[in-house]
Design an enzyme around this catalytic site. Sequence first.
Site, PDB file in Angstrom:
ATOM      1  N   GLU A  74       0.843  -1.205   0.000  1.00  0.00           N
ATOM      2  CA  GLU A  74       0.000   0.000   0.000  1.00  0.00           C
ATOM      3  C   GLU A  74       0.872   1.247   0.000  1.00  0.00           C
ATOM      4  O   GLU A  74       1.744   1.409   0.861  1.00  0.00           O
ATOM      5  CB  GLU A  74      -0.949   0.055   1.208  1.00  0.00           C
ATOM      6  CG  GLU A  74      -1.813   1.327   1.120  1.00  0.00           C
ATOM      7  CD  GLU A  74      -2.885   1.492   2.182  1.00  0.00           C
ATOM      8  OE1 GLU A  74      -2.917   0.694   3.144  1.00  0.00           O
ATOM      9  OE2 GLU A  74      -3.690   2.440   2.055  1.00  0.00           O
ATOM     10  N   ASP A 126       9.836   7.481   0.390  1.00  0.00           N
ATOM     11  CA  ASP A 126       9.120   7.650  -0.875  1.00  0.00           C
ATOM     12  C   ASP A 126       8.841   6.297  -1.550  1.00  0.00           C
ATOM     13  O   ASP A 126       9.760   5.521  -1.841  1.00  0.00           O
ATOM     14  CB  ASP A 126       9.990   8.533  -1.792  1.00  0.00           C
ATOM     15  CG  ASP A 126       9.298   8.903  -3.081  1.00  0.00           C
ATOM     16  OD1 ASP A 126       8.220   8.357  -3.380  1.00  0.00           O
ATOM     17  OD2 ASP A 126       9.859   9.757  -3.803  1.00  0.00           O
ATOM     18  N   ASP A 149      -3.143  12.073  -2.601  1.00  0.00           N
ATOM     19  CA  ASP A 149      -3.328  13.528  -2.667  1.00  0.00           C
ATOM     20  C   ASP A 149      -3.780  13.889  -4.079  1.00  0.00           C
ATOM     21  O   ASP A 149      -3.090  13.571  -5.045  1.00  0.00           O
ATOM     22  CB  ASP A 149      -2.008  14.242  -2.340  1.00  0.00           C
ATOM     23  CG  ASP A 149      -1.523  13.894  -0.937  1.00  0.00           C
ATOM     24  OD1 ASP A 149      -2.244  14.182   0.022  1.00  0.00           O
ATOM     25  OD2 ASP A 149      -0.428  13.304  -0.818  1.00  0.00           O
ATOM     26  N   LYS A 153      -5.073  21.807  -8.204  1.00  0.00           N
ATOM     27  CA  LYS A 153      -4.804  22.876  -9.177  1.00  0.00           C
ATOM     28  C   LYS A 153      -4.090  22.304 -10.395  1.00  0.00           C
ATOM     29  O   LYS A 153      -3.178  21.484 -10.243  1.00  0.00           O
ATOM     30  CB  LYS A 153      -3.916  23.947  -8.535  1.00  0.00           C
ATOM     31  CG  LYS A 153      -4.607  24.647  -7.381  1.00  0.00           C
ATOM     32  CD  LYS A 153      -3.704  25.667  -6.750  1.00  0.00           C
ATOM     33  CE  LYS A 153      -4.346  26.216  -5.492  1.00  0.00           C
ATOM     34  NZ  LYS A 153      -3.415  26.717  -4.518  1.00  0.00           N
ATOM     35  N   THR A 222     -13.818   3.842   5.736  1.00  0.00           N
ATOM     36  CA  THR A 222     -13.334   4.651   6.859  1.00  0.00           C
ATOM     37  C   THR A 222     -14.487   5.485   7.433  1.00  0.00           C
ATOM     38  O   THR A 222     -15.510   5.674   6.790  1.00  0.00           O
ATOM     39  CB  THR A 222     -12.219   5.611   6.396  1.00  0.00           C
ATOM     40  OG1 THR A 222     -12.765   6.481   5.409  1.00  0.00           O
ATOM     41  CG2 THR A 222     -11.035   4.876   5.822  1.00  0.00           C
ATOM     42  N   LYS A 223     -14.243   6.009   8.642  1.00  0.00           N
ATOM     43  CA  LYS A 223     -15.230   6.859   9.307  1.00  0.00           C
ATOM     44  C   LYS A 223     -15.547   8.063   8.423  1.00  0.00           C
ATOM     45  O   LYS A 223     -16.678   8.457   8.215  1.00  0.00           O
ATOM     46  CB  LYS A 223     -14.621   7.371  10.630  1.00  0.00           C
ATOM     47  CG  LYS A 223     -15.525   7.142  11.802  1.00  0.00           C
ATOM     48  CD  LYS A 223     -15.016   7.641  13.134  1.00  0.00           C
ATOM     49  CE  LYS A 223     -13.629   8.161  13.237  1.00  0.00           C
ATOM     50  NZ  LYS A 223     -13.187   8.626  14.513  1.00  0.00           N
ATOM     51  N   GLU A 225     -15.267   8.268   5.210  1.00  0.00           N
ATOM     52  CA  GLU A 225     -16.008   7.886   4.009  1.00  0.00           C
ATOM     53  C   GLU A 225     -17.492   7.670   4.332  1.00  0.00           C
ATOM     54  O   GLU A 225     -18.370   8.037   3.559  1.00  0.00           O
ATOM     55  CB  GLU A 225     -15.388   6.604   3.463  1.00  0.00           C
ATOM     56  CG  GLU A 225     -15.784   6.278   2.059  1.00  0.00           C
ATOM     57  CD  GLU A 225     -15.035   5.042   1.560  1.00  0.00           C
ATOM     58  OE1 GLU A 225     -13.977   4.685   2.126  1.00  0.00           O
ATOM     59  OE2 GLU A 225     -15.523   4.423   0.604  1.00  0.00           O
TER      60      GLU A 225
END
Length: 244
Positions: A74, A126, A149, A153, A222-223, A225
């Site tokens: 992951e 990384d 992420d 923009k 998840t909470k 979501e």
Amino acid sequence: MTDSHVSNQEPSVPEQGEERQHRRIKSFVMRAGRMTEGQQRGLDQGRPLFVLPLADAPVDFDQVFGRSAPRTLEIGFGMGHSLLEMAAASPEHDFIGVEVHYPGVGALLNGVLTQGLTNVRVYDCDAIEVLNRCIADNSLDRLMLFFPDPWHKSRHHKRRIVQPEFAELVRSKLKVGGILHMATDWEPYAEYMLEVMNVAPGYRNQAEDGKCVPRPTERPITKFERRGERLGHGVWDLKFEKLA
Ligand SMILES: C[S@@+](CC[C@H](N)C(=O)[O-])C[C@H]1O[C@@H](n2cnc3c(N)ncnc32)[C@H](O)[C@@H]1O
């Protein structure tokens, strides 16, 4: 970082000089973050046991885990909620988590210690370096990228981790039949992932309509979501299988 995939929360961008020091554009910005006691305990006690150093040659994970088992990696596990839940639910499966945010690494390690899990290892650097340097070709059963992420923009789109080179790097590390599973709560990023992945050589989109798959049951909800669902916000899951 339970709400880390809130679409309007993006890391701030480094100054130009800082950027120039790195040849490759990174998909993350190192954020300062205070540690909770649990996260610090996770780092102090869990790091020597579960964090792997960046290697210069592919790592023998059968040796690391002491067995040969299906293997999932992951990227960007955040606070590790999904990874912990999946690892606890699948003890017959081995998991490699990669995250650069130390409080998140600490949180995951704290969970690994508390739950006594033996099927998780971690890289705190990384993921592109990890894939390039530590992961053998054709060795992963699955690679998960949950709520990366989105870099909203357009001038930041180059920072999105999903790029043609990323697709090719992941393809080289998956076994034939292995799955790249991505999820995002930002529809334009889902469309962008589809644009990149639908033309990436050597993959088959598992969605019948060539778009997204229904939410796979193996991805823990998840909470954040669940709350988004109540508010009518969407989440898009994409699954691509590596072809021969
Ligand atoms: C928006 S958060 C999502 C976290 C988690 N997957 C979740 O669903 O809550 C994205 C995470 O990816 C991590 N990240 C981004 N690029 C990375 C990279 N190249 N290697 C490792 N971690 C990365 C960031 O530090 C951040 O914690």
